[in-house]
Scaffold this motif. Sequence first.
Motif, short mmCIF file in Angstrom:
data_model
loop_
_atom_site.label_atom_id
_atom_site.label_comp_id
_atom_site.label_asym_id
_atom_site.label_seq_id
_atom_site.Cartn_x
_atom_site.Cartn_y
_atom_site.Cartn_z
N SER A 98 0.81 -1.22 0.00
CA SER A 98 0.00 0.00 0.00
C SER A 98 0.84 1.27 0.00
CB SER A 98 -0.97 0.00 1.19
OG SER A 98 -0.25 -0.05 2.41
N GLU A 99 2.09 1.18 0.44
CA GLU A 99 2.97 2.35 0.44
C GLU A 99 3.98 2.33 -0.71
OE1 GLU A 99 2.62 5.01 2.51
OE2 GLU A 99 0.81 3.94 3.13
N ALA A 100 3.89 1.31 -1.55
CA ALA A 100 4.83 1.19 -2.68
C ALA A 100 4.52 2.25 -3.73
CB ALA A 100 4.73 -0.20 -3.30
N THR A 101 5.56 2.68 -4.43
CA THR A 101 5.40 3.61 -5.55
C THR A 101 6.26 3.14 -6.72
OG1 THR A 101 7.23 5.05 -4.84
CG2 THR A 101 5.00 5.62 -4.05
N VAL A 102 5.82 3.50 -7.90
CA VAL A 102 6.60 3.28 -9.12
C VAL A 102 6.65 4.61 -9.86
CG1 VAL A 102 6.75 2.11 -11.36
CG2 VAL A 102 5.95 0.85 -9.34
N THR A 103 7.85 5.06 -10.14
CA THR A 103 8.04 6.26 -10.95
C THR A 103 8.58 5.81 -12.30
OG1 THR A 103 8.54 7.58 -8.99
CG2 THR A 103 9.25 8.46 -11.12
#
Length: 138
Positions: A73-78
């Motif tokens: 839930s706190e993961a991000t992908v840029t």
Amino acid sequence: MDPTYIASATSKGGRMGHVRSADGFIDLDVNIPEELGGPGSATNPEQLFAAGYASCFLSALGLLAAKREIDTSEATVTANIGLGPTEKGFIEISAELVVRMPGVERELAEKLVSRAHEVCPYSRATRGNIESVVRVED
């Protein structure tokens, strides 16, 4: 392939025009970025591609992690989408995905990211066609 869903968008004016999705959710002016000699002041195809790729990749990652009961839930992908000339004078794109998975051990994160890169539809569509790098960042 028999598609379950078809996204449809129409461009008028190309890189200095307007794009609109069939459902109206996307209804944007587009312009050539200042870095490429354009006026900027609006989104561009590379930003739209970056948004789609980042979203798709994070969804693939989330599905894989959920199977192992790992919270993303706190993961991000840029997604960093590059555009530039080749040695032959053509314009080409490149992709760099930077994945952050707070609270997940780096080795496990790297395994999940590698697997997501195998199954993500955007990754599969671009594999072998453009220069791409996927990396985990703390």
